[in-house]
Design an enzyme around this catalytic site. Structure first.
Site, short mmCIF file in Angstrom:
data_model
loop_
_atom_site.label_atom_id
_atom_site.label_comp_id
_atom_site.label_asym_id
_atom_site.label_seq_id
_atom_site.Cartn_x
_atom_site.Cartn_y
_atom_site.Cartn_z
N GLY A 41 0.83 -1.19 0.00
CA GLY A 41 0.00 0.00 0.00
C GLY A 41 0.87 1.24 0.00
O GLY A 41 2.09 1.16 -0.05
N GLY A 42 0.23 2.38 0.08
CA GLY A 42 0.95 3.64 0.03
C GLY A 42 1.88 3.86 1.21
O GLY A 42 2.98 4.37 1.06
N MET A 43 1.44 3.48 2.42
CA MET A 43 2.24 3.72 3.62
C MET A 43 3.06 2.51 4.05
O MET A 43 4.01 2.66 4.80
CB MET A 43 1.33 4.10 4.80
N VAL A 57 2.24 -5.25 3.79
CA VAL A 57 1.57 -6.20 4.66
C VAL A 57 2.20 -7.57 4.44
O VAL A 57 2.38 -8.01 3.31
CB VAL A 57 0.05 -6.26 4.39
N ASP A 91 -11.39 4.35 0.72
CA ASP A 91 -10.71 3.50 -0.25
C ASP A 91 -11.41 2.15 -0.35
O ASP A 91 -10.78 1.10 -0.35
CB ASP A 91 -9.23 3.30 0.13
N LYS A 127 1.29 -5.30 9.25
CA LYS A 127 1.55 -4.12 8.41
C LYS A 127 2.74 -3.36 8.97
O LYS A 127 2.75 -3.00 10.14
CB LYS A 127 0.32 -3.22 8.34
#
Length: 192
Positions: free
Chosen positions: A33-35, A38, A165, A55
């Site tokens: 993901g963006g940040m 996982v 999202d 994560k």
């Protein structure tokens, strides 16, 4: 994966190296993901082994206070949600890495698939998702999102959580057919 960091290699009895994050052994990356990334991971308690989705914040953001704040906000939001159609938070922590303190959180691991993969399979096989199945998925996701949107703080004020999202890849389907909403990483809440 571009964001694989090795926080704490530990030698195992079989002359392999296991990557550890706090009390979790990383098995393989399962999402990006963006940040963060996982990972499928498992607890290393000798009495109870539990698989989790762990994560980790991307290393390039460790020195960015705004990303750190958003990452922590995602964990706080997840900690408040106790509903069967939302992926549950199990633990939050920080671990030492070569790049500094790295936050992470462990969530329940959903054995199964996501709606994107179901649609992709249908398209590849020339089939359509039966309307009853589509309605079931939407209904279950809506129950989870309604729970998130309806949450209140300790004094009864609405938290105003909005997922922002909701996508086919963020709707997970367990092997027993339960639909769960995942990834509140870009969610917005009044206290953000």
């Amino acid at each position: 994966m571009s964001d694989v960091r090795r926080p704490r290699p530990v030698a195992t009895g079989e002359d392999k190296t296991t990557v550890m994050v706090d009390k979790y052994r990383l098995l393989k990356p399962i999402g990006e993901g963006g940040m963060g990334t996982v990972w499928l991971a498992e607890s290393v308690d000798p009495k109870v082994t539990k698989r989790v989705a762990l994560k980790r914040m991307r290393s390039q953001f460790l020195d960015d206070p705004s990303v750190y704040k958003r990452f922590i906000a995602e964990a706080r939001i997840a900690a408040r949600m106790q509903q069967s159609n939302i992926v549950h938070l199990i633990a939050y922590g920080e671990t030492e890495t070569d790049a500094g303190r790295e936050p992470f959180f462990a969530m329940e691991y959903i054995e199964g698939t996501n709606v994107w993969k179901v649609f992709k399979h249908c398209a590849k096989s020339g089939q359509r998702l039966p309307p009853a199945a589509a309605m079931y998925i939407v209904n279950q996701a809506a129950l989870g999102l309604h729970h998130a949107h309806s949450l209140r703080d300790e004094v009864g004020r609405p938290l105003g959580i909005v997922h922002r999202d909701v996508s086919m890849s963020n709707l997970l389907i367990s092997t027993d057919g339960l639909v769960k909403v995942a990834d509140f990483g870009v969610a917005w809440a009044v206290d953000n």
